[in-house]
Scaffold this active site. Structure first.
Site: not given
Length: 379
Positions: A136, A191
């Protein structure tokens, strides 16, 4: 003379888009080894493994700190048996194990990131026999993304265990332009959120918004280097059945990684049937790995086109509107624009039946937020 080995990405680990399950969309931080084992049990036995799903990816919140010498430590309350034991359990089911970390100083949920510990963390994952790393991009400060992800690529290579590297920097620095030599897939968007047509103030996007971001970047994707429009929201109780069909259809048209994000321990028969639709999954997993192009747009009706192996083709007609749309599509003319002949059988991949040939127009009604997904097979 001292010989040095140039670090590189492990090649050939993702010749087709990876398929599996990720814990985040359904469970967030509320994960533990019991849940992960039960998910592995379900995937191995309910038909998903047989359909091609193979990775069990534990997302954020598995880690709690570092020991006195800097080794990453799993949360002992949630994972009392340790990560190696959990990896072994997943492997015992004939599945592969994925884990999560972050290129910054902390993960998105404030757990320890890998910045400054890349080689140490990679050695730990290799020792545990991890197969896949989702990496991430929170708390990265002024780090350069390509450099940061390249460090972890090099660390994984030096650790010696082949692992798929999933770059998750949300498309902010156009990873499709530099990611091919670094990772096996890269997130192209913020996202996904559990909705069809929406976005929120922190950047989360609905299904349609993510589709719209893939009109110009398909040429960057292919075997071992995939565009990743994020995980699936199918089976999480918000999208309608039509919207779920459209969601999976377009991810398949993009040759996208398919990571289920629902609770597959309690999956409904309808959701399981959708996720394991072999004819749709075959479009995603086609060996050419070509991402779809938006062929035509008529208001809220879009037609996407994808070349397949064996000189076949896929077309996806999506209805973005809240109303049904009547279609009368001349595929014969469309096929001629591709400079091929018109002798193709047309098959509806959701109804699992042939509906004609390219000698006739395709007619019918596409309901609101639904899809007509077609495969054209050479006669």
């Amino acid at each position: 003379m001292v010989l040095t080995i140039k670090a590189q990405k492990f090649e050939g680990l993702a010749p087709k888009p990876p398929m599996g399950w990720n814990s985040w969309n359904k469970f967030g931080c509320q994960i533990n080894e019991k849940i992960i084992k039960e998910v592995a049990d379900a995937m191995a036995s309910n038909g998903m493994k047989a359909a091609g799903y193979e990775y069990i990816v534990v997302d954020d919140c598995w880690q709690i700190g570092r020991d006195s010498v800097g080794n990453i430590v799993a949360d002992p309350e949630r994972f009392p048996s340790g990560m190696k034991s959990l990896v072994d359990y997943v492997h015992s089911k004939g599945l592969k194990f994925g884990i999560y970390s972050d290129a910054g100083t902390a993960t998105c949920q404030g757990r320890p990131g890998s910045r400054g510990y890349e080689f140490q963390d990679a050695r730990a994952y290799a020792k545990w026999e991890v197969d896949y790393l989702k990496y991430d991009w929170c708390f990265h400060g002024k780090q350069n993304s390509e450099a940061s992800y390249s460090i972890m690529r090099d660390a994984l290579y030096k650790a010696g265990r082949p692992m798929v590297l999933s770059i998750c920097e949300w498309g902010t620095t156009k990873p499709w332009e530099w990611g091919k030599s670094v990772g096996h897939l890269w997130r192209t968007t913020e996202d996904i959120i559990n909705c069809f047509d929406c976005k929120n103030n922190w950047g989360g996007l609905g299904v349609l918004q993510i589709i719209d971001l893939h009109t110009e970047i398909g040429d960057y994707s292919g075997p071992d280097h995939w565009n990743d429009p994020d995980m699936l929201e199918i089976g999480n109780g918000v999208l309608t059945p039509a919207e779920e069909r459209l969601h999976l259809s377009m991810w398949a048209m993009f040759s996208a990684p398919l990571m289920a994000g629902n609770d597959i321990r309690n999956i409904s028969a309808e959701t399981l049937k959708l996720l394991t639709n072999k004819e749709v999954l075959d479009i995603d997993q086609d060996i050419l790995g070509i991402s779809a192009t938006r062929w035509m747009k008529y208001g809220d009706l879009e037609i996407w086109f994808k070349p397949l192996s064996d000189n076949n083709y896929a077309f996806c007609l999506i209805n973005r509107s809240n109303q049904s749309i009547a279609i009368n599509q001349d595929l014969k003319t469309t096929i001629k624009k591709l400079k091929v002949d018109d002798s193709y059988v047309v098959r509806d991949l959701w109804k699992h039946k042939d509906i004609g040939t390219t000698k006739e127009n395709i007619t019918g009604i596409i309901p609101a937020h639904d899809v007509l997904m077609l495969k054209l097979t050479k006669k």
